[in-house]
Every structure is written in structure tokens, then in C-alpha cells.
Design an enzyme around this catalytic site. Structure first.
Site, short mmCIF file in Angstrom:
data_model
loop_
_atom_site.label_atom_id
_atom_site.label_comp_id
_atom_site.label_asym_id
_atom_site.label_seq_id
_atom_site.Cartn_x
_atom_site.Cartn_y
_atom_site.Cartn_z
N THR A 78 0.83 -1.21 0.00
CA THR A 78 0.00 0.00 0.00
C THR A 78 0.86 1.26 0.00
O THR A 78 1.84 1.36 0.76
CB THR A 78 -0.93 0.00 1.22
OG1 THR A 78 -1.84 -1.10 1.08
CG2 THR A 78 -1.72 1.29 1.31
N LEU A 84 1.79 -0.53 7.22
CA LEU A 84 1.87 0.18 5.93
C LEU A 84 3.21 0.87 5.71
O LEU A 84 3.27 2.02 5.26
CB LEU A 84 0.73 1.20 5.79
CG LEU A 84 -0.71 0.66 5.87
CD1 LEU A 84 -1.70 1.78 5.56
CD2 LEU A 84 -0.92 -0.49 4.92
N ASN A 134 -7.03 0.30 -0.41
CA ASN A 134 -6.93 -0.39 0.87
C ASN A 134 -7.82 0.35 1.87
O ASN A 134 -7.41 1.35 2.45
CB ASN A 134 -5.47 -0.44 1.34
CG ASN A 134 -5.32 -1.22 2.63
OD1 ASN A 134 -6.31 -1.63 3.24
ND2 ASN A 134 -4.09 -1.41 3.07
N CYS A 182 -7.00 -1.62 6.39
CA CYS A 182 -5.81 -2.09 7.11
C CYS A 182 -6.11 -2.10 8.61
O CYS A 182 -6.49 -1.08 9.17
CB CYS A 182 -4.60 -1.21 6.85
SG CYS A 182 -3.16 -1.75 7.79
N GLY A 201 -3.50 -16.23 7.03
CA GLY A 201 -3.19 -17.65 7.00
C GLY A 201 -4.45 -18.50 7.14
O GLY A 201 -5.56 -18.00 6.97
N THR A 254 -0.05 -15.08 2.79
CA THR A 254 0.89 -15.68 3.74
C THR A 254 1.65 -16.87 3.16
O THR A 254 2.81 -17.09 3.50
CB THR A 254 0.11 -16.09 5.00
OG1 THR A 254 -0.53 -14.91 5.53
CG2 THR A 254 1.02 -16.66 6.07
#
Lengths: 223, 331
Positions: free
Chosen positions: B28, B55, B105, B108, B188, B237
Site C-alpha cells: 500500500t 503500511l 486499501n 488495514c 493464513g 501468507t
């Protein structure tokens, strides 16, 4: 820079004091420069673990592992014939162009020093450990003077040498105070090892930067 | 097509990995440089990983002057993830971009949010650019489908689902937080059912292409997201552990699709929603209630000209603009 990743078979798993020397076949991987590291798949865990190369016997790569968490315990539980994926070599190793090398290591931080010692023709080393049992790992390299807590390596360290060091952060900070231009190998939690995760950021020259890309061996002051 | 999740790959540090994707999504970019959060910034848990990178990025000016030209040399279609702390900041960055797809984005978990709603930010960016705009949403809302409808109405061309959700992990000995910021974004395997649910809900709510992401580690994971409604799939991930994942997931995805009778993975898009076809009329009413369908949305594709959901046979890339289509021709 992603180098190579291969599934390597375990050749041996040997206790060294409380640590484990994990020996794997080299496969197609290069051992790299002393101080560089590899990402080792930790069986059953999501993320691989960064390990600097400890020794490079013919056809093998050997890593010194301290079983302190679920990933390192899984690595130490491997047996001959098991396979694990390994990525590397990664990062920047030690600059070997030094005149009067002195290796300084603390605890599991001695891991890269045996391979470094071979590359430099067996220079003197000062290694610090928290107990005599941990100090058994000093047998991995020649000419090692051992100190055990409460004595610290900095108390035994001559100051007129080209110091190449790896160990816990307080030790590295203390070494740097005594020898400002020492080459220091740092450590940080790392998810990927190849610059993707930004997890291993440490303060370098006043900025947060990725240790896996800029290090792990840093010659300049880290902050 | 296969992408990386924003922040999970540095194409300049690992160009080969970026080239193994159909498009590369940048970390980002914010108006000002950000060093990111203080270490420790990552921690593995038994079910996923937490990050609190915050970020970290060189800022808009340096990104445009230095990073973007180098990224273009890779020859991979680019998506630029745009962040900010107010709608105007997002819009200013969008106005400066050319020849990329933009991912906003909006979610976040590691930084403060802009005061405006997702739809307001999308509207501001829509006014600033004609480039394809994807809205990256958080699943941690009461109703992600409602947000999806709002950003669609505001002019978004697609959705990216999902960002990480907040999580905490403690040191087993000290019982103190392992991350420097204490709480971080969970990604994940644990995120995968959350992502599936969000894709599922948004596929029913809007007619936008969807980039599905969250815990994808295998071709089957990717196929499930497509079945729930994703048009594209992003890897996050898994790239940390396996830089070869794009080629592997692509291979596995093709095989998993074929094994289920789909010539192409894209043909499986939305099939999860066709489940109700096999139910009898009464059960369908129950399902309808349970899923809070609109009253007139037919559950059986044969009930009307439209299938469920309404875009079953559409070209998966439609509406995404030319940049969104892989230039190097992989499905």
C-alpha cells in the site's frame, strides 16, 4: 533475491550440549557466504525458520538449532531420511577481507561462527554461554576461549582486532560500544527471509529497514 | 487470474516470484513515507500469523518516481494498492496513477482509518480516475455485503476480499503480547473460512468481479473461493513459506477443477450457490430465510432467465478493464 528452494533429506541430527546440529544433504543449494542464512521448513508449522549456516561438510549443510519454540522443536525432532524444504542462501554474510579477525559469539549466536572460522583459516574466538552445558557447543570451532556467565565476552575481548560477532542483542550492543566498526550479525523474527513480509524490520541508520535484505550482518551502526 | 495479496511480496526483491503471477499488487502506498510500526511485527500462531507492519512504504512521491518505473520493467501487469487517512488523500494518489489497476486499501487493521466511509472514499477516487478501481474490504463488519453494495454504487469496478482481521497472541512464558503493537492482522489458514463467507455474501449482493484472498495455500483452497464467487485469487501468507506457490497453486487449481468436471477453474465460479437446486421447495424457503435473500431472488436458476447468483456465465474478467486481464495470457 530468491535463490533456490529444494527438498533436502536429513543426514544426521546430533546433540551438541542443549542444541542440535541438523545436517541435511546439500541438494542443489549452495552453502553461500558465512553469515548468510537459510529458511528451513519447520514441520507442521505455517512459517519456515531462519537459520544461519553452521558448517558446510562436503555435500551437506549443517545448522545449529536451539529448541526454544514449536518450530525449532519440530526441526530438532527430525530424523535421518526425513525431508524438509530449504530456501537459500539468503541475505548478506560477513566481509571476509579482514586482517586480524576475532570471532565473538554468545549462546546460540555462535551458529554461524564454525563456518566463518573455516573460511578465515581458524582465527581466535571468544564464546560466551549461560552454562557449562551450553558451552559444549564451543567444540564446533577451533581456538575458542570460553566464558560462562556471570563473565561476559566483552570482559575477555581484546580491542585491537577485526571483530566478527553474532549473539543476543545486548551482547552485540556491548561489543559495538567497545569496537564500533565490528561486523555484527543480528536476528529478527522473519516470516519469509526474502524481502516479502517486512516483518524483520530493524532500525538501521535511523530508519526501519528489512534485516533479511540489508543484513543479517551489518557493518555500520544499527541505529 | 492469480495475484499476490498486497504487502505479501516485494516484486523488486523477488522478481521471479512476481513474474509467476498474472499481476503484481504493490504494498500500500500512502501520501507520506511510513517506516511502519515498531518491532516485533510478525508472530506465528497455531492457526495463522499476525502482522503489525503498519503500511511501511516510501510514500507517494518516491513510489511514483522510483519504485513504479522499476516495477514496470518487470513486464507484469501492475495493481497499485492505495492507502490514506482521508478520502482526499486516496483520490490524490489515484489521480497521479496511469496504466495500472488500483486497489483501495480501505481496511488495514494496523493503522487508523479515514473518517469517511468506504463508499465515500470510492466515490472520491472514482471522480479522480478512470482506472479500474477495486475496493479491498475488511470482513470484520456486521455486513460486508452491505459495504459491497455501497462501494458498487459509488463506482467501484471490483472487490478485493478480504483483508486481515485483528488478533492477539501472547508470549507463552511472560504472557505479554508478542507483537510490538500488541494487536495485529491475522492471516493464513484461520482466515480462510472468513474469506469464503465474505466472498459468498458479496457474490450474492453485487455484480462485480471479486479477488478472493485469505489463507489460500493450495489449488483446492483457490477453487473453493472461486466456487463461492471469486473471479480472481490472491496469495498472501503462503508466499512467505513458499515462493514457488504461484506455479504450484495454478497447477493444483487446474487439476482440482478438471477433477470436478470443470474444463477451466473459472467455470466453477459461483457453483457453491447452486447447492439449493437439489433442495425441495420447502427446504428452499428455509434456506432462503436463513440466508436472508431478497424476496424476489429466485433460488433455482430454472425459475428465471438468470442463474443464481445472477452472473453465473459471465466472463470472469468482465468489468475489470484491460489492465486486470493477464497480459501474458494465463487463465
Amino acid at each position: 533475491m530468491v535463490t533456490r528452494r529444494a527438498a533436502l533429506s536429513v543426514v544426521g541430527v546430533e546433540p551438541v550440549g542443549p542444541y542440535t546440529l541438523l545436517r541435511v544433504r546439500r541438494g542443489g543449494l549452495e552453502p553461500g557466504r558465512p553469515g548468510q542464512f537459510f529458511m528451513l521448513e519447520a514441520p507442521g508449522r505455517l512459517l519456515p525458520r531462519p537459520m544461519s549456516l553452521c558448517l558446510a561438510p562436503p555435500g551437506e549443510l549443517a545448522f545449529l538449532v536451539d529448541p526454544i519454540g514449536p518450530g525449532t522443536r519440530a526441526l530438532c525432532a527430525l530424523g535421518p531420511g526425513d525431508h524438509l524444504r530449504v530456501l537459500g542462501p539468503l541475505g548478506n554474510g560477513f566481509d571476509l577481507d579482514v586482517e586480524r579477525p576475532l570471532l565473538v559469539g554468545g549462546g546460540i549466536g555462535i551458529a554461524p561462527l564454525p563456518y566463518l572460522s573455516q573460511a578465515l583459516g581458524g582465527p581466535p574466538a571468544i564464546l560466551g554461554f549461560r552454562s557449562p552445558r551450553h558451552a559444549e557447543a564451543a567444540a564446533l570451532l577451533p581456538r575458542a576461549e570460553v566464558v560462562v556467565e556471570p563473565t561476559y565476552v566483552t570482559e575477555a575481548m581484546p580491542l585491537d582486532r577485526d571483530v566478527l560477532a553474532c549473539g543476543p542483542e545486548p551482547m552485540l550492543e556491548a561489543v559495538r560500544r567497545l569496537v564500533p566498526d565490528a561486523q555484527l550479525a543480528w536476528e529478527a523474527p522473519m516470516a519469509c527471509g526474502y524481502g516479502a513480509c517486512y516483518g524483520c524490520a530493524v532500525e538501521i541508520d535511523g530508519e526501519l529497514r528489512r534485516l533479511c535484505v540489508e543484513g543479517p550482518v551489518l557493518a555500520a551502526a544499527r541505529s | 487470474m492469480l495475484l499476490n495479496a498486497s504487502g505479501c511480496l516485494d516484486a523488486l526483491a523477488a522478481p521471479d516470484v512476481a513474474r509467476s503471477l498474472d499481476a503484481f499488487v504493490t504494498k500500500t502506498v500512502t501520501p507520506l513515507p511510513r517506516g511502519g510500526n515498531s518491532p516485533v511485527r510478525i508472530a506465528e500462531t497455531d492457526v495463522g500469523m499476525l502482522n503489525s507492519i503498519g503500511l511501511a512504504n516510501p510514500g507517494r512521491d518516491r513510489f511514483l518516481a522510483e519504485t513504479l518505473p522499476r516495477l514496470r520493467e518487470l513486464g507484469v501487469p501492475l495493481w497499485v494498492s492505495v492507502g490514506g487517512f482521508a478520502a482526499a488523500e486516496y483520490a490524490e494518489t489515484c489521480a497521479l496513477l496511469e496504466d495500472v489497476t488500483i486497489e483501495l486499501n480501505l481496511s488495514c487493521p494496523n493503522v487508523d482509518e479515514a473518517p469517511e466511509s468506504a463508499a465515500e472514499i470510492v466515490a472520491a477516487c472514482r471522480a479522480a480516475t478512470e482506472l479500474p478501481l477495486y475496493a479491498k474490504l475488511s470482513p470484520a463488519t456486521r455486513d460486508v455485503a452491505e459495504t459491497a453494495r455501497a462501494v458498487e454504487d459509488a463506482g467501484a469496478d471490483g472487490l478485493s476480499l478480504v483483508n486481515t482481521i485483528r488478533g492477539l497472541t501472547l508470549d507463552e512464558h511472560t504472557l505479554r503480547p508478542r507483537l510490538g503493537t500488541a494487536v495485529g492482522g491475522l492471516s493464513g489458514p484461520a482466515l480462510r473460512p472468513v474469506a469464503l463467507a465474505a466472498v459468498w455474501a458479496c457474490y450474492r449482493a453485487v455484480s462485480l468481479p471479486i479477488v478472493g484472498m485469505g489463507g489460500v495455500a493450495t489449488g483446492r483452497d483457490a477453487l473453493e473461493l472461486i466456487a463461492a464467487g471469486a473471479t480472481h485469487v490472491a496469495l498472501g501468507t503462503v508466499l512467505f513459506a513458499d515462493p514457488d506457490a504461484p506455479a504450484r497453486v495454478r497447477r493444483e487449481l487446474a487439476a482440482e477443477a478438471v477433477a470436478r468436471g470443470f474444463a477451466e477453474p473459472s467455470h466453477a465460479r459461483g457453483v457453491a450457490h447452486a447447492e439449493a437446486r437439489s433442495l425441495d421447495a420447502r427446504s428452499r424457503v428455509e434456506v432462503e430465510k436463513a440466508l436472508e435473500f431478497g424476496p424476489n431472488l429466485p433460488l433455482d436458476p430454472q425459475d428465471s432467465g438468470a442463474s443464481i447468483p445472477r452472473r453465473g456465465d459471465e466472463d470472469p474478467g468482465a468489468g475489470a478493464g484491460s489492465i486486470a486481464r493477464p497480459a501474458h495470457g494465463r487463465p
